[in-house]
Write an enzyme that holds these catalytic residues in place. Structure first.
Site, PDB file in Angstrom:
ATOM      1  N   GLY A  90      34.051  10.004 -10.798  1.00  0.00           N
ATOM      2  CA  GLY A  90      34.424   8.614 -10.571  1.00  0.00           C
ATOM      3  C   GLY A  90      34.210   8.298  -9.107  1.00  0.00           C
ATOM      4  O   GLY A  90      33.221   8.729  -8.509  1.00  0.00           O
ATOM      5  N   SER A 122      31.568  16.115 -10.241  1.00  0.00           N
ATOM      6  CA  SER A 122      31.250  14.922  -9.471  1.00  0.00           C
ATOM      7  C   SER A 122      32.270  14.699  -8.349  1.00  0.00           C
ATOM      8  O   SER A 122      32.336  15.505  -7.425  1.00  0.00           O
ATOM      9  CB  SER A 122      31.157  13.719 -10.408  1.00  0.00           C
ATOM     10  OG  SER A 122      30.631  12.594  -9.756  1.00  0.00           O
ATOM     11  N   ALA A 123      33.086  13.664  -8.399  1.00  0.00           N
ATOM     12  CA  ALA A 123      34.097  13.441  -7.365  1.00  0.00           C
ATOM     13  C   ALA A 123      35.039  14.632  -7.254  1.00  0.00           C
ATOM     14  O   ALA A 123      35.450  15.019  -6.156  1.00  0.00           O
ATOM     15  CB  ALA A 123      34.887  12.168  -7.662  1.00  0.00           C
ATOM     16  N   HIS A 159      25.178  15.351  -7.663  1.00  0.00           N
ATOM     17  CA  HIS A 159      24.137  14.434  -8.151  1.00  0.00           C
ATOM     18  C   HIS A 159      22.966  14.343  -7.175  1.00  0.00           C
ATOM     19  O   HIS A 159      22.363  13.279  -7.022  1.00  0.00           O
ATOM     20  CB  HIS A 159      24.694  13.024  -8.387  1.00  0.00           C
ATOM     21  CG  HIS A 159      25.954  12.955  -9.180  1.00  0.00           C
ATOM     22  ND1 HIS A 159      26.017  13.293 -10.509  1.00  0.00           N
ATOM     23  CD2 HIS A 159      27.212  12.572  -8.836  1.00  0.00           C
ATOM     24  CE1 HIS A 159      27.255  13.118 -10.953  1.00  0.00           C
ATOM     25  NE2 HIS A 159      27.993  12.687  -9.951  1.00  0.00           N
ATOM     26  N   GLU A 194      21.660  17.815 -11.001  1.00  0.00           N
ATOM     27  CA  GLU A 194      22.345  17.663 -12.275  1.00  0.00           C
ATOM     28  C   GLU A 194      22.119  18.887 -13.168  1.00  0.00           C
ATOM     29  O   GLU A 194      20.979  19.333 -13.358  1.00  0.00           O
ATOM     30  CB  GLU A 194      21.838  16.415 -12.996  1.00  0.00           C
ATOM     31  CG  GLU A 194      22.021  15.131 -12.194  1.00  0.00           C
ATOM     32  CD  GLU A 194      23.468  14.768 -11.951  1.00  0.00           C
ATOM     33  OE1 GLU A 194      24.166  15.534 -11.258  1.00  0.00           O
ATOM     34  OE2 GLU A 194      23.906  13.724 -12.452  1.00  0.00           O
TER      35      GLU A 194
END
Length: 235
Positions: A90, A122-123, A159, A194
């Site tokens: 997020g 991710s975050a 990413h 990724e």
């Protein structure tokens, strides 16, 4: 002993949520029947409840129960008692702001460094580095500090994207942004593509997945490292 998976993404193209990581998660959370999920990053503005529901559905495939930290009166106590912890993707600014607001940074550091299994995507991966300053996210809120969990001795760029040959895009590449970061910050940065992740077991930090990762050091040319490379000396 640290037991961590730091994944670039939760979902591969045309895949289901966490699908590609489930075999690894089955091992990471082998001794956990219940996992504490921290939904603070809220991708696309999703609510804490709906985000937690999405995660819970994925974890049923490996027979694990998910509890959202927002359902506990005392978030610090929830972290201290957690069998395992997952922080999803997020907005990193929102995630870090909320962690500081709830005074959860130190509790997370202590729990995970003492062996509580941790998954970040991710975050949730970005905050495993020394600071969140190599996030790709927009600063929609302002946290009191960019300092994060320091589970590894470098920064992370999830990413990570390579320049597309022939593209007419005129904006900065990820490599350009990281070079800008190194004008003011000394720590190395790893660009995780990724489908790649870092497996941290004690003092071992190993690149996993099928793709190389790009390592950036201040005043040095970037290099590519292969899967299964040990990165414990990256600092």
């Amino acid at each position: 002993m640290k037991n961590i998976i730091i994944a670039s993404t939760s979902t591969l193209h045309n895949g289901e949520y966490l699908e590609y990581l489930l075999p690894e998660l089955n091992v990471l959370f082998e001794k956990c029947s219940e996992i504490l999920f921290i939904p603070y990053a809220r991708p696309s503005g999703i609510s804490h409840d709906n985000y937690t529901k999405k995660v819970a559905e994925a974890f049923t495939k490996i027979s694990k129960t998910i509890k959202g930290i927002h359902d506990f009166e005392n978030p610090i106590e929830a972290i201290e008692k957690a069998q395992g912890i997952f922080i999803g993707g997020g907005n990193t600014f929102l995630l870090v702001s909320q962690l500081y607001k709830n005074n959860s940074i130190e509790a997370l550091e202590k729990a995970v460094k003492n062996g509580t299994p941790y998954l970040g995507t991710s975050a949730g991966s970005n905050i495993c580095g020394l600071t969140m300053s190599t996030t790709n996210d927009m600063p929609i809120v302002y946290p009191p500090s960019f300092r994060t969990l320091a589970f590894v001795s470098f920064n992370i760029n999830p990413h990570y994207l390579d320049p597309i040959v022939g593209s007419t895009h005129m904006g900065e590449t990820r490599e350009t942004r990281i070079n800008e970061f190194h004008q003011f910050n000394p720590q190395p940065v790893i660009g995780l593509r990724e489908g790649s992740w870092l497996a941290v077991n004690g003092d071992s930090i190993k690149l996993k997945g099928s793709l190389t990762a790009r390592i950036f050091k201040r005043n040095e040319k970037p290099i590519e490292v292969d899967p299964e490379t040990e990165l414990n000396d990256l600092k």
